[in-house]
Design a protein around this motif. Structure first.
Motif, PDB file in Angstrom:
ATOM      1  N   TYR A 190      -7.278  -9.929  -7.660  1.00  0.00           N
ATOM      2  CA  TYR A 190      -7.887  -8.513  -7.392  1.00  0.00           C
ATOM      3  C   TYR A 190      -9.046  -8.244  -7.401  1.00  0.00           C
ATOM      4  CZ  TYR A 190      -9.224  -3.739  -8.096  1.00  0.00           C
ATOM      5  OH  TYR A 190      -9.729  -2.411  -8.431  1.00  0.00           O
ATOM      6  N   LEU A 191      -9.749  -8.820  -8.696  1.00  0.00           N
ATOM      7  CA  LEU A 191     -11.143  -8.896  -8.953  1.00  0.00           C
ATOM      8  C   LEU A 191     -12.050  -9.626  -7.927  1.00  0.00           C
ATOM      9  CD1 LEU A 191     -11.244  -9.145 -12.945  1.00  0.00           C
ATOM     10  CD2 LEU A 191     -11.473  -7.113 -11.435  1.00  0.00           C
ATOM     11  N   GLY A 192     -11.382 -10.454  -7.390  1.00  0.00           N
ATOM     12  CA  GLY A 192     -12.292 -11.346  -6.531  1.00  0.00           C
ATOM     13  C   GLY A 192     -12.353 -10.836  -5.107  1.00  0.00           C
ATOM     14  N   GLN A 200      -9.311   3.523  -1.801  1.00  0.00           N
ATOM     15  CA  GLN A 200      -8.031   4.140  -2.433  1.00  0.00           C
ATOM     16  C   GLN A 200      -6.858   3.157  -2.759  1.00  0.00           C
ATOM     17  OE1 GLN A 200      -6.704   7.399   0.117  1.00  0.00           O
ATOM     18  NE2 GLN A 200      -8.291   8.449  -0.298  1.00  0.00           N
ATOM     19  N   VAL A 201      -6.790   2.264  -1.898  1.00  0.00           N
ATOM     20  CA  VAL A 201      -5.792   0.979  -2.248  1.00  0.00           C
ATOM     21  C   VAL A 201      -6.234   0.302  -3.295  1.00  0.00           C
ATOM     22  CG1 VAL A 201      -4.502  -0.959  -1.097  1.00  0.00           C
ATOM     23  CG2 VAL A 201      -5.015   1.025  -0.011  1.00  0.00           C
ATOM     24  N   GLY A 202      -7.343  -0.105  -3.327  1.00  0.00           N
ATOM     25  CA  GLY A 202      -7.853  -0.845  -4.527  1.00  0.00           C
ATOM     26  C   GLY A 202      -7.984  -0.103  -5.981  1.00  0.00           C
ATOM     27  N   TRP A 203      -8.257   1.293  -5.988  1.00  0.00           N
ATOM     28  CA  TRP A 203      -8.035   2.090  -7.270  1.00  0.00           C
ATOM     29  C   TRP A 203      -6.783   2.032  -7.708  1.00  0.00           C
ATOM     30  CZ3 TRP A 203     -11.622   4.184 -10.087  1.00  0.00           C
ATOM     31  CH2 TRP A 203     -11.232   5.013 -11.109  1.00  0.00           C
ATOM     32  N   ALA A 204      -5.658   1.980  -6.704  1.00  0.00           N
ATOM     33  CA  ALA A 204      -4.208   2.204  -7.002  1.00  0.00           C
ATOM     34  C   ALA A 204      -3.585   0.828  -7.768  1.00  0.00           C
ATOM     35  CB  ALA A 204      -3.405   2.720  -5.834  1.00  0.00           C
ATOM     36  N   MET A 205      -4.428  -0.290  -6.889  1.00  0.00           N
ATOM     37  CA  MET A 205      -4.179  -1.581  -7.606  1.00  0.00           C
ATOM     38  C   MET A 205      -4.304  -1.766  -8.977  1.00  0.00           C
ATOM     39  SD  MET A 205      -4.260  -4.001  -4.085  1.00  0.00           S
ATOM     40  CE  MET A 205      -4.089  -5.287  -5.223  1.00  0.00           C
ATOM     41  N   ARG A 208      -2.435   0.053 -11.539  1.00  0.00           N
ATOM     42  CA  ARG A 208      -1.030  -0.451 -11.697  1.00  0.00           C
ATOM     43  C   ARG A 208      -1.467  -1.756 -12.729  1.00  0.00           C
ATOM     44  NH1 ARG A 208      -0.152   0.287  -6.530  1.00  0.00           N
ATOM     45  NH2 ARG A 208      -0.482  -1.741  -5.765  1.00  0.00           N
ATOM     46  N   LEU A 209      -2.642  -2.569 -12.319  1.00  0.00           N
ATOM     47  CA  LEU A 209      -2.611  -3.857 -12.962  1.00  0.00           C
ATOM     48  C   LEU A 209      -3.196  -3.227 -14.579  1.00  0.00           C
ATOM     49  CD1 LEU A 209      -4.431  -5.829 -10.651  1.00  0.00           C
ATOM     50  CD2 LEU A 209      -2.274  -6.322 -11.406  1.00  0.00           C
ATOM     51  N   ALA A 210      -4.045  -2.341 -14.783  1.00  0.00           N
ATOM     52  CA  ALA A 210      -4.615  -1.839 -16.060  1.00  0.00           C
ATOM     53  C   ALA A 210      -3.451  -1.525 -16.983  1.00  0.00           C
ATOM     54  CB  ALA A 210      -5.569  -0.892 -15.946  1.00  0.00           C
ATOM     55  N   ALA A 211      -2.337  -0.824 -16.248  1.00  0.00           N
ATOM     56  CA  ALA A 211      -1.175  -0.227 -17.010  1.00  0.00           C
ATOM     57  C   ALA A 211      -0.245  -1.192 -17.573  1.00  0.00           C
ATOM     58  CB  ALA A 211      -0.138   0.771 -16.215  1.00  0.00           C
ATOM     59  N   ASP A 212      -0.227  -2.383 -16.708  1.00  0.00           N
ATOM     60  CA  ASP A 212       0.712  -3.717 -17.135  1.00  0.00           C
ATOM     61  C   ASP A 212      -0.175  -4.151 -18.448  1.00  0.00           C
ATOM     62  OD1 ASP A 212       2.400  -3.108 -15.104  1.00  0.00           O
ATOM     63  OD2 ASP A 212       1.542  -4.618 -13.645  1.00  0.00           O
ATOM     64  N   VAL A 213      -1.412  -4.655 -17.989  1.00  0.00           N
ATOM     65  CA  VAL A 213      -2.088  -5.075 -19.410  1.00  0.00           C
ATOM     66  C   VAL A 213      -1.895  -4.221 -20.678  1.00  0.00           C
ATOM     67  CG1 VAL A 213      -4.305  -5.623 -20.310  1.00  0.00           C
ATOM     68  CG2 VAL A 213      -3.647  -6.310 -17.840  1.00  0.00           C
ATOM     69  N   SER A 214      -2.068  -2.965 -20.482  1.00  0.00           N
ATOM     70  CA  SER A 214      -1.908  -2.082 -21.789  1.00  0.00           C
ATOM     71  C   SER A 214      -0.484  -2.154 -22.253  1.00  0.00           C
ATOM     72  CB  SER A 214      -2.317  -0.466 -21.420  1.00  0.00           C
ATOM     73  OG  SER A 214      -3.481  -0.400 -20.720  1.00  0.00           O
ATOM     74  N   PRO A 226     -13.172   3.160 -15.782  1.00  0.00           N
ATOM     75  CA  PRO A 226     -12.327   2.829 -14.664  1.00  0.00           C
ATOM     76  C   PRO A 226     -11.527   1.811 -14.884  1.00  0.00           C
ATOM     77  CG  PRO A 226     -14.879   3.090 -14.109  1.00  0.00           C
ATOM     78  CD  PRO A 226     -14.829   3.015 -15.592  1.00  0.00           C
ATOM     79  N   PRO A 227     -10.345   1.698 -14.171  1.00  0.00           N
ATOM     80  CA  PRO A 227      -9.394   0.416 -14.328  1.00  0.00           C
ATOM     81  C   PRO A 227     -10.097  -0.752 -14.094  1.00  0.00           C
ATOM     82  CG  PRO A 227      -8.755   2.036 -12.501  1.00  0.00           C
ATOM     83  CD  PRO A 227      -9.885   2.547 -13.220  1.00  0.00           C
ATOM     84  N   ALA A 228     -10.744  -0.725 -12.794  1.00  0.00           N
ATOM     85  CA  ALA A 228     -11.242  -2.298 -12.497  1.00  0.00           C
ATOM     86  C   ALA A 228     -12.339  -2.472 -13.587  1.00  0.00           C
ATOM     87  CB  ALA A 228     -11.977  -1.974 -11.156  1.00  0.00           C
ATOM     88  N   ALA A 229     -13.070  -1.778 -14.051  1.00  0.00           N
ATOM     89  CA  ALA A 229     -14.136  -2.157 -15.200  1.00  0.00           C
ATOM     90  C   ALA A 229     -13.555  -2.641 -16.525  1.00  0.00           C
ATOM     91  CB  ALA A 229     -15.123  -0.988 -15.595  1.00  0.00           C
ATOM     92  N   TYR A 230     -12.197  -2.053 -16.842  1.00  0.00           N
ATOM     93  CA  TYR A 230     -11.374  -2.441 -17.868  1.00  0.00           C
ATOM     94  C   TYR A 230     -10.761  -3.805 -17.753  1.00  0.00           C
ATOM     95  CZ  TYR A 230      -7.174  -2.581 -20.689  1.00  0.00           C
ATOM     96  OH  TYR A 230      -6.141  -3.048 -21.560  1.00  0.00           O
ATOM     97  N   LEU A 231     -10.256  -4.015 -16.266  1.00  0.00           N
ATOM     98  CA  LEU A 231      -9.801  -5.373 -16.256  1.00  0.00           C
ATOM     99  C   LEU A 231     -10.673  -6.613 -16.224  1.00  0.00           C
ATOM    100  CD1 LEU A 231      -7.607  -4.356 -13.053  1.00  0.00           C
ATOM    101  CD2 LEU A 231      -6.805  -4.920 -15.437  1.00  0.00           C
ATOM    102  N   ALA A 232     -12.147  -6.081 -15.671  1.00  0.00           N
ATOM    103  CA  ALA A 232     -13.216  -7.088 -15.717  1.00  0.00           C
ATOM    104  C   ALA A 232     -13.299  -7.439 -16.927  1.00  0.00           C
ATOM    105  CB  ALA A 232     -14.274  -6.582 -15.042  1.00  0.00           C
ATOM    106  N   ALA A 233     -13.497  -6.413 -18.114  1.00  0.00           N
ATOM    107  CA  ALA A 233     -13.820  -6.653 -19.460  1.00  0.00           C
ATOM    108  C   ALA A 233     -12.783  -7.564 -20.164  1.00  0.00           C
ATOM    109  CB  ALA A 233     -14.128  -5.270 -20.302  1.00  0.00           C
ATOM    110  N   VAL A 234     -11.471  -7.173 -19.828  1.00  0.00           N
ATOM    111  CA  VAL A 234     -10.452  -7.989 -20.434  1.00  0.00           C
ATOM    112  C   VAL A 234     -10.467  -9.274 -19.965  1.00  0.00           C
ATOM    113  CG1 VAL A 234      -7.958  -7.918 -20.702  1.00  0.00           C
ATOM    114  CG2 VAL A 234      -9.046  -6.043 -20.924  1.00  0.00           C
ATOM    115  N   VAL A 235     -10.617  -9.634 -18.748  1.00  0.00           N
ATOM    116  CA  VAL A 235     -10.545 -10.928 -18.250  1.00  0.00           C
ATOM    117  C   VAL A 235     -11.899 -11.743 -18.852  1.00  0.00           C
ATOM    118  CG1 VAL A 235     -11.191 -12.364 -16.235  1.00  0.00           C
ATOM    119  CG2 VAL A 235      -9.518 -10.525 -16.048  1.00  0.00           C
ATOM    120  N   GLN A 236     -13.098 -11.054 -18.970  1.00  0.00           N
ATOM    121  CA  GLN A 236     -14.310 -11.545 -19.755  1.00  0.00           C
ATOM    122  C   GLN A 236     -13.768 -12.032 -21.120  1.00  0.00           C
ATOM    123  OE1 GLN A 236     -17.690  -9.587 -20.825  1.00  0.00           O
ATOM    124  NE2 GLN A 236     -18.941 -10.781 -19.654  1.00  0.00           N
ATOM    125  N   GLU A 237     -13.046 -10.844 -21.853  1.00  0.00           N
ATOM    126  CA  GLU A 237     -12.812 -11.502 -23.463  1.00  0.00           C
ATOM    127  C   GLU A 237     -11.784 -12.517 -23.235  1.00  0.00           C
ATOM    128  OE1 GLU A 237     -12.626 -11.155 -27.204  1.00  0.00           O
ATOM    129  OE2 GLU A 237     -13.898 -10.202 -25.868  1.00  0.00           O
TER     130      GLU A 237
END
Length: 311
Positions: A190-192, A200-205, A208-214, A226-237
């Motif tokens: 997704y990040l790539g 809108q589609v990207g925000w919904a995806m 969903r991914l951020a909810a699964d990680v949580s 933002p969920p995309a920024a949250y996912l990027a930060a988690v992947v970097q960690e």
């Protein structure tokens, strides 16, 4: 995209050529063949003027078969499936298992092509290509071949955008051991590709991914991130932790978890690239706003990553 399996059980992803590109390639090949045939015919007429009419007809028929049938077969055999028309259109004839064709494949394709292309003006070939799921004509079916595209646009999906600098190191205490590899792969994909998706589609995806990680980590995502920024930060960690386990703490700076001195750049190379868009960002909580929103103000020494801090 069509998946073929070789004899060594290796899956190949090939894109079959469709009717418009194949028709254009055939027209170019026929044009070249007609030009060569006309030149050969003129030369034969001049050299066989003393022969009778039957002999001239036999020579003309032999020249037609040699140029219009034998020529394409020889070209496809020697070029491993790339005639002049296919070369111009970025196509190639391959076997069903993805390997290069040989003389017998080109012979069957050329022999049946006389009937379905020359004698029927391409009507049979067009109908067969439209009916076939992989766009194959009858010559391809009997020869066991497939026409594929060689020049396929490559999507640049290998780059993963870094998170905003005010999120760097914020999830250092997050337990990521319960997140499965399949979810990590979905997040990376997704990040790539998030810049190519509808907003809108990207925000919904991303939600969903951020909810699964949580759900896997047992810690809800921070409010206002933002969920995309949250996912990027988690992947970097996660990358930083893997680097520390593999190489030691010295490699963590490469993933943004420790400050690192940026290399000296020329004025032209120092121009930052436009940052990825993560969607609307709420203002981060001020220092001392509470346990859930407490964070330190980014120090001016922290290296920039191309993101502007949220307003």
């Amino acid at each position: 995209m069509n998946e073929l399996v070789t004899g060594e059980a290796v899956a190949l992803e090939l894109r079959p050529a469709r009717l418009p590109s194949r028709a254009l390639a055939v027209l170019l090949d026929l044009l070249v063949g007609v030009i060569v045939y006309v030149v050969v015919t003129i030369a034969l007429v001049a050299s066989t003027a003393s022969l009778d009419e039957a002999a001239q007809f036999a020579v003309s028929l032999a020249a037609f078969v040699l140029v219009m049938v034998g020529g394409p077969i020889a070209v496809e055999t020697l070029s491993h499936g790339r005639s002049l028309g296919k070369l111009a259109c970025g196509l190639r004839v391959v076997r069903d298992d993805g390997g290069p064709i040989r003389f017998r494949h080109a012979l069957v394709r050329g022999g049946i092509g006389v009937i379905e292309i020359l004698l029927t003006l391409g009507v049979v070939a067009c109908v067969a290509s439209l009916v076939s799921a992989r766009g194959r004509r009858l010559g391809d079916v009997f020869a066991g071949t497939l026409v594929v595209r060689e020049r396929v646009p490559v999507a640049h999906t290998g780059f993963l955008p870094p998170p905003p600098p005010w999120l760097a190191g914020r999830f250092s205490g997050l337990d990521l051991s319960a997140v499965p590899d399949g979810l990590w792969l979905a997040i990376r994909q997704y990040l790539g590709r998030m810049q190519q998706l509808d907003p809108q589609v990207g925000w919904a995806m991303a939600e969903r991914l951020a909810a699964d990680v949580s759900a896997r980590t047992g810690t809800p995502a921070p409010q206002g991130v933002p969920p995309a920024a949250y996912l990027a930060a988690v992947v970097q960690e996660r990358q930083a932790r893997e680097a520390r386990r593999a190489f030691g703490n010295g490699s963590a700076a490469a993933y943004g978890t420790q400050p690192a001195q940026p290399p000296s750049l020329s004025p032209a190379a120092a121009t930052p690239a436009p940052p990825p868009y993560y969607g609307p960002v709420a203002a981060p909580p001020a220092p001392g706003a509470g346990p859930a929103g407490t964070r330190e103000t980014p120090s001016p020494e922290r290296p920039g990553t191309g993101f502007a801090p949220p307003a």
